[in-house]
Design an enzyme around this catalytic site. Structure first.
Site, PDB file in Angstrom:
ATOM      1  N   ARG A 152      13.835  42.700  55.501  1.00 54.98           N
ATOM      2  CA  ARG A 152      13.832  41.237  56.185  1.00 54.98           C
ATOM      3  C   ARG A 152      14.378  40.228  55.058  1.00 54.98           C
ATOM      4  O   ARG A 152      14.913  39.321  55.634  1.00 54.98           O
ATOM      5  CB  ARG A 152      12.332  41.223  56.533  1.00 54.98           C
ATOM      6  CG  ARG A 152      11.883  41.757  57.904  1.00 54.98           C
ATOM      7  CD  ARG A 152      10.526  41.837  58.031  1.00 54.98           C
ATOM      8  NE  ARG A 152       9.905  40.814  58.133  1.00 54.98           N
ATOM      9  CZ  ARG A 152       8.660  40.496  57.605  1.00 54.98           C
ATOM     10  NH1 ARG A 152       8.018  41.067  57.022  1.00 54.98           N
ATOM     11  NH2 ARG A 152       8.238  39.304  57.842  1.00 54.98           N
ATOM     12  N   ARG A 172      -0.582  39.748  52.867  1.00 62.32           N
ATOM     13  CA  ARG A 172      -0.744  39.499  54.421  1.00 62.32           C
ATOM     14  C   ARG A 172      -0.945  40.963  55.013  1.00 62.32           C
ATOM     15  O   ARG A 172      -1.439  41.093  56.006  1.00 62.32           O
ATOM     16  CB  ARG A 172       0.443  38.764  54.956  1.00 62.32           C
ATOM     17  CG  ARG A 172       0.435  38.435  56.464  1.00 62.32           C
ATOM     18  CD  ARG A 172       1.561  37.694  56.908  1.00 62.32           C
ATOM     19  NE  ARG A 172       2.797  38.196  57.081  1.00 62.32           N
ATOM     20  CZ  ARG A 172       4.189  37.644  56.931  1.00 62.32           C
ATOM     21  NH1 ARG A 172       4.028  36.400  57.143  1.00 62.32           N
ATOM     22  NH2 ARG A 172       5.100  38.232  57.061  1.00 62.32           N
ATOM     23  N   ARG A 216       0.470  44.101  59.720  1.00 55.41           N
ATOM     24  CA  ARG A 216       1.633  43.810  60.784  1.00 55.41           C
ATOM     25  C   ARG A 216       2.659  44.971  60.372  1.00 55.41           C
ATOM     26  O   ARG A 216       2.904  45.417  59.101  1.00 55.41           O
ATOM     27  CB  ARG A 216       2.474  42.655  60.346  1.00 55.41           C
ATOM     28  CG  ARG A 216       2.151  41.744  61.295  1.00 55.41           C
ATOM     29  CD  ARG A 216       2.737  40.280  60.803  1.00 55.41           C
ATOM     30  NE  ARG A 216       4.196  40.337  60.683  1.00 55.41           N
ATOM     31  CZ  ARG A 216       5.077  39.239  60.762  1.00 55.41           C
ATOM     32  NH1 ARG A 216       4.566  38.129  60.744  1.00 55.41           N
ATOM     33  NH2 ARG A 216       6.297  39.271  60.574  1.00 55.41           N
ATOM     34  N   LYS A 219       5.535  29.478  56.133  1.00 60.53           N
ATOM     35  CA  LYS A 219       6.050  28.837  57.332  1.00 60.53           C
ATOM     36  C   LYS A 219       4.816  28.691  58.045  1.00 60.53           C
ATOM     37  O   LYS A 219       4.497  27.491  58.951  1.00 60.53           O
ATOM     38  CB  LYS A 219       7.294  29.382  57.998  1.00 60.53           C
ATOM     39  CG  LYS A 219       8.429  29.159  57.105  1.00 60.53           C
ATOM     40  CD  LYS A 219       9.735  29.703  58.085  1.00 60.53           C
ATOM     41  CE  LYS A 219       9.615  31.088  58.722  1.00 60.53           C
ATOM     42  NZ  LYS A 219       9.641  32.283  57.831  1.00 60.53           N
ATOM     43  N   ARG A 246      17.324  31.712  63.527  1.00 56.34           N
ATOM     44  CA  ARG A 246      17.355  32.720  62.250  1.00 56.34           C
ATOM     45  C   ARG A 246      18.878  33.179  61.882  1.00 56.34           C
ATOM     46  O   ARG A 246      19.116  33.756  61.174  1.00 56.34           O
ATOM     47  CB  ARG A 246      17.005  34.181  62.936  1.00 56.34           C
ATOM     48  CG  ARG A 246      15.747  34.863  62.707  1.00 56.34           C
ATOM     49  CD  ARG A 246      14.882  34.488  61.443  1.00 56.34           C
ATOM     50  NE  ARG A 246      13.917  35.375  61.261  1.00 56.34           N
ATOM     51  CZ  ARG A 246      12.452  35.487  61.315  1.00 56.34           C
ATOM     52  NH1 ARG A 246      12.082  34.416  62.161  1.00 56.34           N
ATOM     53  NH2 ARG A 246      11.801  36.398  60.875  1.00 56.34           N
TER      54      ARG A 246
HETATM   55  P1  AMP Z   1       8.596  36.383  62.105  1.00 58.25           P
HETATM   56  O1  AMP Z   1       7.056  36.372  62.501  1.00 58.25           O
HETATM   57  O2  AMP Z   1       9.222  34.983  62.250  1.00 58.25           O
HETATM   58  O3  AMP Z   1       8.533  36.801  60.529  1.00 58.25           O
HETATM   59  O4  AMP Z   1       9.421  37.287  62.850  1.00 58.25           O
HETATM   60  C1  AMP Z   1       9.047  38.669  62.919  1.00 58.25           C
HETATM   61  C2  AMP Z   1      10.416  39.547  63.570  1.00 58.25           C
HETATM   62  O5  AMP Z   1      10.562  39.099  64.762  1.00 58.25           O
HETATM   63  C3  AMP Z   1      11.837  39.388  62.807  1.00 58.25           C
HETATM   64  O6  AMP Z   1      11.799  40.021  61.783  1.00 58.25           O
HETATM   65  C4  AMP Z   1      12.583  39.491  63.865  1.00 58.25           C
HETATM   66  O7  AMP Z   1      12.642  41.031  64.058  1.00 58.25           O
HETATM   67  C5  AMP Z   1      12.082  38.949  64.965  1.00 58.25           C
HETATM   68  N1  AMP Z   1      12.476  37.525  65.201  1.00 58.25           N
HETATM   69  C6  AMP Z   1      11.463  36.475  65.073  1.00 58.25           C
HETATM   70  N2  AMP Z   1      12.367  35.215  65.426  1.00 58.25           N
HETATM   71  C7  AMP Z   1      13.564  35.721  65.631  1.00 58.25           C
HETATM   72  C8  AMP Z   1      14.977  35.129  66.129  1.00 58.25           C
HETATM   73  N3  AMP Z   1      14.650  33.832  66.172  1.00 58.25           N
HETATM   74  N4  AMP Z   1      15.833  35.877  66.131  1.00 58.25           N
HETATM   75  C9  AMP Z   1      15.702  37.299  66.199  1.00 58.25           C
HETATM   76  N5  AMP Z   1      14.731  37.897  65.911  1.00 58.25           N
HETATM   77  C10 AMP Z   1      13.468  37.293  65.485  1.00 58.25           C
END
Ligand code: AMP
Length: 187
Positions: A144, A127, A133, A13, A88
């Site tokens: 996740r 990654r 990360r 994404k 989400r």
């Molecule tokens: P991402 O970079 O989108 O993979 O997000 C990394 C982490 O940030 C996720 O595993 C969640 O813990 C948190 N996170 C990101 N976006 C959201 C969201 N819309 N709602 C809740 N937690 C989020």
């Protein structure tokens, strides 16, 4: 153009969003990036979010919505945006609808990048080597993916019911996937 990009962790994404942004000149709004920014800035919100993110769980809807609201109110989001990592869950999808209605905006497209689960695990492992990360470790990634399956996958139906969902095959090179997206968005 207002776009929501959906897909499992590791579906590409973020990578695809960056390429779309280069072409359409609209901001890439990633709630994960906003949260990582808050962590780096050591804000109270960031510190609270870090614990949750390190486990691979979802940060509270209210916190994320608050950050998103601030971001959508910035001028560069007036002509469109690409949302990555939000909504989400179905509650967030409904919250986004209300927020956009308040701002007199509506979504044009929800794109769902489809990648098979083995491919996702391999991509995240790669990654992890590059970005390091904290939430890319094996146990956290497994959580996740579960959270995605249980809470995020139903969001696709939300947009299907609104007739704005398009599925994109996530197989092949970054350029292959981008070409499919460009064909859908017609640019
Ligand atoms: P991402 O970079 O989108 O993979 O997000 C990394 C982490 O940030 C996720 O595993 C969640 O813990 C948190 N996170 C990101 N976006 C959201 C969201 N819309 N709602 C809740 N937690 C989020």
């Amino acid at each position: 153009m207002r776009i929501v990009l959906l897909g499992a962790p590791g579906s590409g994404k973020g990578t695809q969003a960056k390429l779309i942004v280069d072409k359409l000149n609209i901001p890439h709004i990633s709630t994960g990036d906003l949260l990582r920014g808050a962590i780096a800035a050591k804000t109270p919100l960031g510190l609270a979010a870090k614990e949750v993110m390190d486990k691979g769980d979802l940060v509270s809807d209210e916190i994320v919505l608050g950050m998103l609201k601030d971001r959508l109110n910035q001028d560069d989001a007036n002509n469109g945006f690409i949302l990555d990592g939000f909504p989400r869950n179905v509650t967030q999808a409904a919250m986004l609808e209300d927020l956009l209605a308040e701002l007199a905006m509506q979504l044009d497209h929800a794109l769902l990048i489809q990648v098979d689960p083995d491919e996702v695990v391999a991509r995240i492992a790669k990654r992890a080597e590059i970005e390091g990360r904290a939430d890319d470790t094996e146990t956290v990634v497994r959580n996740r993916l579960n959270v995605y399956k249980e809470q995020t996958a139903p969001v696709a139906d939300f947009y299907k019911n609104q007739d704005i969902l398009t599925e994109v095959l996530g197989k092949g090179s970054i350029e292959d996937v981008q070409a499919r997206i460009q064909a859908i968005l017609r640019f």
